[in-house]
Scaffold this active site. Structure first.
Site: not given
Ligand SMILES: *Cc1c(COP(=O)(O)O)cnc(C)c1O
Length: 416
Positions: A141, A235, A263
């Site tokens: 994701y 990511d 995060k």
């Molecule tokens: C949470 C997450 C996102 C998206 O971040 P948001 O602050 O919710 O837009 C993208 N990549 C990864 C791996 C994530 O865990």
């Protein structure tokens, strides 16, 4: 006011009553619990019931809810004012703290969410390579930008289909999708497509269960990218600063071209960041031709919360504590229940026992959804708030204790 009454009111003024779909709790066959406060490892509902929280806002709160160090930094920042729209010293302090620990992060740009960080990393990669095509992996994701809402298609290798309504066809054809944990598929896609701008991957996928990847698979990906002039983007929005200060990038010893964070880097306030070598990062305006901007980018409150959080992580003691806590949970669960706990550091995921390590969505047990829904509901009754979907990972924080681990293990025993 009951949850039912609040939900009715919320559904009138908000689609589904929530501002992010998983909060509706549909994946666990329930209705949302309205929360009103949180502190340490616990979250409190509007009816006063307290839950030990294993969801922890989906990842930012590695120090726990309302951690005193973060609270103090935020209070001090509030005194100074909460938005300047200018150059400022709070974002400088956070960027320098990160750069000092992680010298490969030569330059950092802060924005407001992980989604924005991914959008920006992809745009830099396309600008730097002059190519359009992107490669992502099924089960990873990357936020809700169009180019990443693509799932594996049923036709030709690499071809995907939209994972949401409203994604233009052109966007779909520009994003290829590969399976995780499969070097042969990787080779086939790179052999067929010589024009990939960037491959993006969660080096430890943690958004579709926890799917640890073999180092060989990740190094093959890095190799293919190097061979064909494609950029590699890790990511690390969820894994960054969680598994260790340097995240997977540091652990693996595989250097991506760009890293995205979110995060933890904002300590629970809205934030995202892209980092990499100066030569790539200076593609961004105002130095380079890649446009990216934000009214609230590097918001001073978020920067202060992020700085206080990261400063508490530098010496590594929090990670050692979390590893010990996680090991204890893992042992209690795997020895005494029919659940299998897949864990890396303070990230954990509950799956069915006896399947071995699950490394790709294809290997997910079929009955997981039903079993997990029962577990989630039993957890609520027992005062435990689990991640509200079988595909969301659980999070431990510095505020959790061995007693909390025993509580979770006992729940899993009773819902074996
Ligand atoms: C949470 C997450 C996102 C998206 O971040 P948001 O602050 O919710 O837009 C993208 N990549 C990864 C791996 C994530 O865990």
């Amino acid at each position: 006011m009951t949850d039912d009454e609040l939900l009715k009111r919320a559904q009138r003024v908000t689609p589904g009553g929530v501002h992010s779909p998983v909060r509706a709790l549909r994946a666990v066959g329930g209705e949302p619990v309205f929360m009103q406060s949180a502190s340490g490892a616990c979250i409190e509902a509007i009816d006063g019931r307290r839950y030990v929280d294993f969801c922890m806002a989906f990842g930012p709160l590695i120090l726990g809810h309302s951690a005193p160090a973060v609270k103090a930094a935020v209070a001090a920042a509030l005194e100074r004012g909460w938005s300047f729209g200018t150059a400022d010293s709070a974002s400088l302090a956070l960027a320098e703290l990160i750069n000092k620990q992680l010298p490969w992060a030569e330059q950092i740009r802060f924005m407001n969410s992980g989604t924005e960080a991914v959008m920006t990393a992809l745009r830099i990669a396309r600008a730097a390579t002059g190519r359009d095509k992107l490669l992502k992996f099924a089960g990873c994701y990357h936020g809700h930008t169009d180019a990443m809402l693509i799932r594996a298609g049923s036709g030709l290798a690499g071809q995907g289909s939209a994972d949401s309504a409203g994604i233009p066809t052109g966007v779909v054809t520009d994003t290829l999708v590969a399976p995780l944990d499969d070097e042969a598929a990787l080779d086939a896609i790179f052999a067929e497509h010589k024009d990939i701008a960037a491959a993006i991957i969660e080096p430890l996928p943690a958004n579709y269960g926890l799917l640890p990847q073999r180092r060989n698979f990740l190094s093959r990906l890095a190799q293919r990218c190097r061979d064909q002039g494609s950029l590699l983007i890790f990511d690390e929005v969820i894994t960054g600063f969680r598994l260790g200060f340097g995240g997977c990038t540091q652990d693996l010893g595989i250097q991506p071209d760009l890293v995205t964070w979110g995060k933890i880097i904002g300590g629970g306030f809205p934030v995202g960041a892209v980092a990499g070598h100066r030569s790539l990062m200076e593609n961004l305006a105002p130095v380079g031709a890649v446009y990216q901007a934000g009214t609230l980018s590097a918001n001073p409150i978020a920067m202060a919360a992020g700085h206080a959080t990261l400063a508490a992580l530098v010496d590594g003691e929090v990670y050692a504590y979390l590893e010990a806590l996680g090991a204890r949970l893992e042992q209690a669960v795997n020895e005494s229940t029919s659940w299998q706990l897949q864990r890396t550091g303070s990230l954990f995921w509950l799956s069915s026992a006896g399947k071995g390590i699950v490394r790709s969505p294809a290997a997910l047990p079929a009955d997981l959804g039903e079993r997990y829904s029962r577990l989630f509901q039993a957890g609520l009754k027992a005062g435990l708030y689990l991640p509200p979907s079988p595909y969301e990972v659980g999070f431990l924080s510095h505020a959790h204790t061995p007693e909390h681990m025993e509580m979770l293990a006992a729940l899993l025993q009773s819902e074996g």
